[in-house]
Each structure stands twice: as structure tokens, then as C-alpha cells.
Design an enzyme around this catalytic site. Structure first.
Site, mmCIF file in Angstrom:
data_model
loop_
_atom_site.group_PDB
_atom_site.id
_atom_site.type_symbol
_atom_site.label_atom_id
_atom_site.label_comp_id
_atom_site.label_asym_id
_atom_site.label_seq_id
_atom_site.Cartn_x
_atom_site.Cartn_y
_atom_site.Cartn_z
ATOM 1 N N THR A 2 4.422 4.258 -6.083
ATOM 2 C CA THR A 2 4.140 2.971 -6.050
ATOM 3 C C THR A 2 3.927 2.477 -7.326
ATOM 4 O O THR A 2 3.600 3.082 -8.516
ATOM 5 C CB THR A 2 2.703 2.626 -5.163
ATOM 6 O OG1 THR A 2 2.761 3.228 -4.262
ATOM 7 C CG2 THR A 2 2.063 1.303 -5.341
ATOM 8 N N ARG A 12 4.930 2.345 9.649
ATOM 9 C CA ARG A 12 3.527 2.764 8.705
ATOM 10 C C ARG A 12 3.200 1.901 7.887
ATOM 11 O O ARG A 12 3.992 1.240 7.132
ATOM 12 C CB ARG A 12 3.588 4.238 8.174
ATOM 13 C CG ARG A 12 2.520 4.703 7.152
ATOM 14 C CD ARG A 12 2.825 5.624 6.195
ATOM 15 N NE ARG A 12 1.801 5.975 5.266
ATOM 16 C CZ ARG A 12 1.641 5.316 4.114
ATOM 17 N NH1 ARG A 12 2.653 4.666 3.549
ATOM 18 N NH2 ARG A 12 0.831 5.837 3.320
HETATM 19 N N1 ASP Z 1 -0.072 4.037 -1.687
HETATM 20 C C1 ASP Z 1 1.256 4.170 -1.404
HETATM 21 C C2 ASP Z 1 1.133 4.435 0.101
HETATM 22 O O1 ASP Z 1 0.400 5.127 0.679
HETATM 23 C C3 ASP Z 1 2.009 5.510 -1.758
HETATM 24 C C4 ASP Z 1 1.961 5.549 -3.208
HETATM 25 O O2 ASP Z 1 1.250 5.131 -4.020
HETATM 26 O O3 ASP Z 1 2.948 6.680 -3.786
HETATM 27 O O4 ASP Z 1 1.846 3.718 0.903
#
Ligand code: ASP
Length: 310
Positions: A158, A186
């Protein structure tokens, strides 16, 4: 008045040959946001500008370069929140919008909704947001990772940004492609106010990492709350440095749930903090007190790289 901006490229392990791409990307993003702030733009504009740069960069797991779900499709989530109005907007499970953060921003300006899937894409199209075919957002690398059915070595993660403008307004934004091989539909923490992002009069935060761990500890709100140190001083609360608050929030997560996470945090004085329990987290920031932006892939590099990037 201090102005400040900090971006992250995700809590993850960064392979050595990817370090440069991560720092270059974060630096470009912080510069884009900083230009907005310098021109007197507001914190929301700066956050949007910075995150759009990261969404354009296949190094990061947001829009182009998003990780693929178990069926080989992308599914994007993003949200934005601002401190003064407490307004927020989010999108989830979209794959036809070029810049999910811009759609979240438009929702924020209209009504605080979290719009998902078709209705989010309809909103985006009706509001003039750039649309695209889902395949255009899939990078060669992510397709290959998926075809080999393996978790990426350096888990793409992210992106996020937090900024404070000349009027002292703070904004936080986060954008993601979720986690590799996730089930269709999801939704992680990224688009959830309190978990993936938060902004109020004390500060603003954007998080990254395992959504299933970030959600139960409401990581972004926890970090912002920790800026207010109720325990110190006889006269009630005083402010805790964001560096300390960010680390305490990650420690709380680490003590209570498994998984990796990171956060970037800005307080209402424009002070910066960040922490993570993954191996690496690419971060870049710029404030009125600095000559040029600082950029890192790891915290311990701060003393070395903190002399700022060229
Ligand atoms: N937080 C994000 C999610 O769970 C993934 C990430 O930050 O890498 O969708």
C-alpha cells in the site's frame, strides 16, 4: 505556519535491487505534494497529488502494479480524510478507475460514503474521474507472480500520504491493491477510517500492512490518539512527539496481533513520525524546516540518508 508532507510506499521487505525504485517513487510523490503545498494548495490536494504519483508507479501496490487476487484480478481500495471537517470518503473493490484516491477525494467533497464495486465505479464515471480497462492496471511483474502462484518476494504494499497545509488543516490518504492472492471481494483496512487512515485536530495518520491485523487495533486512530499524552502533566494532556506515538501504536499492534504493519504520522505542529515492524518501509518527507526532502527505505538509515536526497 509550518507545512509538511510525508508519504510511504508500504510496510514490506524491499529487495536490494528494488530499493532505488522505492526511494525514487516516494521522492517523486513527496515532491508532487510539496509543490502543491508551496503554491498554497490545501492538504487534500497535496495528498491526492502525491498518491496519484505512487498509483502511477508499478513499484507500488496501488492502481498500476496492484497485486492480483486468487482469481487473477485486481481489486483497489482507497480513502481520504481531513482534520478540520472530519470529512472522509472511500472506495473499495474497484478495478476500472485509474486513480482510486481521486475518486475517494470526490466522495469526501460530496458525502462521507464508502462506495464499493459497481456503485463506486458508476460514481467515478459520473464525476469525470479517469476510467480504464482493468488489464491496463496489471503490471507484467504482478501477472508473472500470479502465474507462478507465489507470494512476491518483496510483498508489494500500500501507499499513503499525510500532509498539513498553510492553514493548519491536515489530510490523510491511503491507496492499495490489497494483499496477494486475496479472495475476491476482500476489503482490508485501507479504505476504513480509523484503521487505514485518520485525521483530526491532533494529527493525521496513514497505515500499511496486514489489514486483518490493522483493523482490530484501529491502527490509524490509535496512533493519532497517542499524540495526546494524558498521563503527563498535572493539568491534563500534553502532546507526544509523533515519532514516539507512531512507535507506540506499532508496539500495541505487535503485542496484540500477529502480522506486519507500518504508519506515518503528522501532528498539528507539523512534526513527523513513522514506525513499522516489517523489515522495510519506504518513506519520504518534506517540511518547511528542511532544505530538501528526506527519503529512506529503513529507519536505521535515517542518520545517513536523513541528510536528505538529491
Ligand atoms: N493494508 C493493505 C490491506 O490489507 C495491504 C498493505 O498495506 O500492504 O489491504
Amino acid at each position: 505556519m509550518t507545512v509538511a508532507i510525508i508519504v510511504h510506499g508500504g510496510a514490506k521487505t524491499i529487495a536490494e535491487h528494488k530499493a532505488k525504485a522505492n526511494t525514487t517513487g516516494c521522492l517523486a510523490a513527496v515532491k508532487a505534494g510539496w509543490t502543491v503545498l508551496q503554491q498554497g494548495g490545501n492538504a487534500k490536494d497535496a495528498v491526492e497529488a502525491a498518491i496519484r504519483v505512487l498509483e502511477d508507479d508499478p513499484t507500488f501496490n496501488a492502481s498500476i502494479g496492484a497485486t492480483l487476487d486468487v482469481e487473477g484480478h485486481i481489486s483497489l481500495d482507497a480513502a481520504m480524510m481531513e482534520s478540520k471537517s472530519l470529512q472522509w470518503g472511500g472506495v473499495a473493490v474497484v478495478n476500472r478507475v485509474r486513480h482510486p484516491i481521486s475518486v475517494a477525494r470526490k466522495i469526501l467533497e460530496e458525502k462521507p460514503y464508502l462506495l464499493v464495486a459497481d456503485s463506486a465505479e458508476r460514481f467515478a464515471a459520473e464525476h469525470g474521474c479517469e476510467m480504464c480497462e482493468p488489464n491496463k492496471l496489471i503490471s507484467m511483474e504482478q501477472r508473472q507472480e500470479w502465474e507462478q502462484e507465489k507470494q512476491p518476494q518483496d510483498r508489494p504494499a500500500t501507499v499513503g500520504c499525510v500532509a498539513m497545509d498553510i492553514h493548519g488543516n491536515l489530510a490523510a490518504g491511503t491507496s492499495t491493491g490489497g494483499i496477494a492472492q486475496q479472495p475476491p471481494g476482500r476489503v482490508g483496512d485501507t479504505a476504513l477510517v480509523g484503521a487505514g487512515l485518520y485525521a483530526n485536530s491532533h494529527g493525521a495518520c496513514s497505515t500499511t500492512g496486514d489489514g486483518e491485523s490493522i483493523i482490530p487495533v484501529v491502527l490509524a486512530k490509535t496512533a493519532v490518539d497517542l499524540l495526546v499524552d494524558d498521563t503527563s502533566g498535572a493539568n491534563g494532556s500534553s502532546s507526544q512527539h509523533p515519532e514516539q506515538a507512531a512507535q507506540m501504536a506499532i508496539d500495541i499492534l505487535h503485542q496484540q496481533v500477529p502480522g506486519e504493519a507500518g504508519c506515518i504520522l503528522l501532528d498539528c505542529q507539523g512534526r513527523i513520525g513513522w514506525a513499522y515492524n516489517s523489515q522495510d518501509m519506504a518513506v519520504a518527507y518534506m517540511t518547511s524546516d528542511l532544505d530538501k526532502p528526506a527519503v529512506f527505505t529503513r529507519k536505521q538509515e535515517e542518520s545517513r540518508v536523513g541528510k536528505a536526497a538529491s
